[in-house]
Design a protein around this motif. Structure first.
Motif, mmCIF file in Angstrom:
data_model
loop_
_atom_site.group_PDB
_atom_site.id
_atom_site.type_symbol
_atom_site.label_atom_id
_atom_site.label_comp_id
_atom_site.label_asym_id
_atom_site.label_seq_id
_atom_site.Cartn_x
_atom_site.Cartn_y
_atom_site.Cartn_z
ATOM 1 N N GLU B 172 0.804 -1.224 0.000
ATOM 2 C CA GLU B 172 0.000 0.000 0.000
ATOM 3 C C GLU B 172 0.834 1.270 0.000
ATOM 4 O O GLU B 172 0.294 2.368 -0.028
ATOM 5 N N GLY B 173 2.139 1.134 0.069
ATOM 6 C CA GLY B 173 2.993 2.317 0.130
ATOM 7 C C GLY B 173 2.753 3.140 1.385
ATOM 8 O O GLY B 173 2.897 4.358 1.378
ATOM 9 N N LEU B 174 2.343 2.465 2.458
ATOM 10 C CA LEU B 174 2.052 3.175 3.701
ATOM 11 C C LEU B 174 3.247 3.119 4.644
ATOM 12 O O LEU B 174 4.118 2.261 4.507
ATOM 13 N N ASP B 175 3.253 4.021 5.620
ATOM 14 C CA ASP B 175 4.353 4.030 6.566
ATOM 15 C C ASP B 175 4.084 3.119 7.754
ATOM 16 O O ASP B 175 2.962 2.699 8.001
ATOM 17 N N TYR B 176 5.150 2.820 8.482
ATOM 18 C CA TYR B 176 5.126 1.886 9.589
ATOM 19 C C TYR B 176 4.022 2.177 10.610
ATOM 20 O O TYR B 176 3.222 1.292 10.940
ATOM 21 N N GLU B 177 3.969 3.432 11.083
ATOM 22 C CA GLU B 177 3.009 3.789 12.140
ATOM 23 C C GLU B 177 1.574 3.501 11.713
ATOM 24 O O GLU B 177 0.774 2.954 12.458
ATOM 25 N N HIS B 178 1.290 3.879 10.461
ATOM 26 C CA HIS B 178 -0.051 3.720 9.915
ATOM 27 C C HIS B 178 -0.451 2.233 9.879
ATOM 28 O O HIS B 178 -1.532 1.842 10.318
ATOM 29 N N VAL B 179 0.453 1.415 9.360
ATOM 30 C CA VAL B 179 0.153 -0.003 9.211
ATOM 31 C C VAL B 179 0.090 -0.694 10.573
ATOM 32 O O VAL B 179 -0.727 -1.586 10.795
ATOM 33 N N LEU B 180 0.945 -0.257 11.500
ATOM 34 C CA LEU B 180 0.909 -0.837 12.841
ATOM 35 C C LEU B 180 -0.460 -0.589 13.478
ATOM 36 O O LEU B 180 -1.066 -1.507 14.056
ATOM 37 N N ALA B 181 -0.979 0.634 13.339
ATOM 38 C CA ALA B 181 -2.295 0.962 13.903
ATOM 39 C C ALA B 181 -3.364 0.064 13.277
ATOM 40 O O ALA B 181 -4.237 -0.462 13.970
ATOM 41 N N GLU B 182 -3.265 -0.134 11.959
ATOM 42 C CA GLU B 182 -4.211 -1.001 11.264
ATOM 43 C C GLU B 182 -4.114 -2.438 11.793
ATOM 44 O O GLU B 182 -5.122 -3.101 12.046
ATOM 45 N N ALA B 183 -2.877 -2.905 11.973
ATOM 46 C CA ALA B 183 -2.662 -4.266 12.458
ATOM 47 C C ALA B 183 -3.252 -4.436 13.863
ATOM 48 O O ALA B 183 -3.805 -5.492 14.186
ATOM 49 N N GLN B 184 -3.154 -3.382 14.676
ATOM 50 C CA GLN B 184 -3.728 -3.454 16.027
ATOM 51 C C GLN B 184 -5.255 -3.512 15.954
ATOM 52 O O GLN B 184 -5.879 -4.278 16.679
#
Lengths: 186, 317
Positions: B172-184
């Protein structure tokens, strides 16, 4: 006449004690470069046997490979290689190792702030690698975290030492080094 | 076999739930505050209902678990580092009284391997710990089948959370923080994902692999560990331009253990996507073997525990 002078004993034994060696060099494509490369060999007790100058075959580093067969006493061979290196000649094989691998690494951090060109020079010097290609991505501008992908030409079989050197540069400059996974059928 | 399960998290509860299907009987289950114990077999459904309702699995003292008649202790308490307590003491207690132990808890196997083997040597019981490496994936039993001497190294992806984050960042070309929040939000990452993203969890598993290959000698402090927190989306983009991607890769051999983000071919075997795990075993005579599958989850990990129970020798003299 029957007495051998003392000083002669310090001369290296050459009679019957010579061996043949092959040295692979990489020369810059400039006039006089070949002659300059051969001089340290004869000056250090090496006897030239043949020279194979591969003008048509440019190395990954854009240089011309030259294969030199020579003979010398085994104990003097290291001195010849050292003299070549001291003269600024690129010795790519003097035994088992030669340039032949390419590797990619990704660096992450304040690349611009920490002087990218100095980082590259240090990698070339300390890892004894050649940076062939660089891609930089700095989506948030050059003052923020950026990523760079480096393509390196290195000696075959030296990957682990090259990575160690790059890791050390990375540690100094607080850069994250993402190494390729080498070995195995990835 | 009669199972005594200590630890009633996802794995302990799933072991209790599935034990009957595998032909085993649960005679005790304990969490930190209580236990259900019955030599004739506990009412598993009742214990799990109590737990789901926020209570302890039972009203008995957790210590009574060790006093009942059981064959196998299933150690499924949370992994702890350093002295690996209270897991280590549970294992010690079971082995000293000549019971088998199957661990899902990585702590004792990663941090105190030699002590575990010494206790086992003095016991009629044996220890197995398939569930500690790669959840449902048969990794240790594969090594056992190959014989550890014929396996030179193990590498791969053994943390689904980190792999999910890197996969999503690349896709998705997203950054770490963004994807981590999604994963949570998705429940893929825990509220405190530190051990997953800083490489500790993967490192424990590769330390266990190194211990199996070298017959001991490693603990977490011997591992070189780097996490994925500092990897931006741009690094994954650059890797992709070159036909590669970045994965949190672990390596274990007799020489050492290393975990960190690495460049791997985008279409290579090790570039598994999402929460999937993979282990590549490098063998002396047969090239590489790849085992891939679900590396976490209650029922998944419980199947590894129950397979181990099935591999145990009979304790009857």
């Amino acid at each position: 006449m029957a007495d051998v002078p003392e000083s002669d004993e310090e001369e290296p034994e050459t009679d019957g004690g010579v061996r043949a060696y092959t040295v692979r060099l990489e020369l810059v494509d400039e006039p006089g470069e070949l002659l300059r490369a051969l001089e340290p060999i004869s000056a250090n007790g090496g006897n030239l046997l043949s020279i194979h100058h591969e003008r048509g075959n440019i190395t990954p580093r854009g240089h011309i490979p030259v294969e030199v067969d020579l003979e010398s006493p085994p104990e003097r061979f290291d001195g010849i290689v050292d003299a070549l290196r001291d003269a600024g000649i690129n010795v790519i094989q003097a035994g088992a190792e030669h340039y032949g691998e390419e590797l990619s690494v990704v660096l992450v951090g304040d690349l611009v702030e920490t002087d990218l060109s100095e980082t590259l020079s240090r990698i070339e010097d300390e890892a004894d690698a050649v940076v062939k290609d660089l891609s930089l991505a700095a989506p948030e501008g050059t003052n923020a975290t950026a990523s760079a992908r480096l393509r390196l030409a290195i000696d075959s079989g030296r990957a682990e030492r090259v990575f160690e050197a790059i890791r050390a540069v990375g540690t100094d400059k607080e850069l994250t080094v993402v190494e390729p996974l080498v070995g195995g059928e990835a | 076999m009669r199972l005594a399960i200590v630890g009633a998290g996802d794995v302990g509860r799933s072991v209790a739930d599935l034990a009957g299907e595998y032909g085993h009987e649960v005679v005790a289950i304990a969490d930190s505050s209580g236990a259900a114990v019955d030599a004739d077999g506990i009412d598993v459904e009742r214990a799990l209902e109590r737990k789901a309702g926020g209570e302890s699995v039972g009203t008995a003292d957790p210590a009574t678990l060790f006093e009942t008649d059981y064959d196998v202790l299933v150690e499924a308490t949370p992994t702890t580092l350093g002295d690996a307590e209270p897991g280590f003491t549970h294992v010690e207690r079971a082995l000293e009284t000549d019971h088998h132990v199957v661990l899902a808890n990585k702590g004792p196997v990663a941090e105190r391997y030699e002590e575990l083997r010494a206790l086992e040597a003095d016991s009629a019981g044996s220890i197995r710990f398939e569930a500690t490496v790669g959840g449902a994936i048969p990794v240790l039993s594969t090594i056992e089948d190959c014989t550890p001497q014929a396996v030179t190294a193990a590498r791969g992806v053994l943390n689904g959370t980190a792999n999910f984050i890197l996969t999503r960042m690349a896709a998705e070309g997203l950054d770490y923080e963004h994807v981590l929040a999604e994963a949570q939000d998705l429940g893929v990452a825990e509220a405190d994902p530190t051990f997953d993203v800083d490489g500790t969890d993967a490192a424990l598993k590769f330390v266990i692999l190194a211990n199996v290959l070298a017959d001991g000698g490693f603990s977490l402090e011997d591992a070189t560990v780097e996490g994925i927190q500092d990897i931006p989306g741009s690094a994954l983009e650059l890797a992709a331009e070159d036909g590669r991607t970045i994965r949190l890769i672990g390596e274990a051999s007799r020489e050492g253990v290393r975990v960190g983000p690495r460049l791997v071919p985008e279409n290579g075997a090790l570039a598994v996507t999402g929460t999937r795990n993979i282990v590549q075993l490098e063998t002396k005579h047969a090239g590489s073997l790849h085992n891939s599958g679900r590396g976490a989850g209650g029922p998944e990990t419980a199947t590894a525990v129950l397979s181990d129970v099935g591999r145990l020798p009979s304790l009857e003299e």
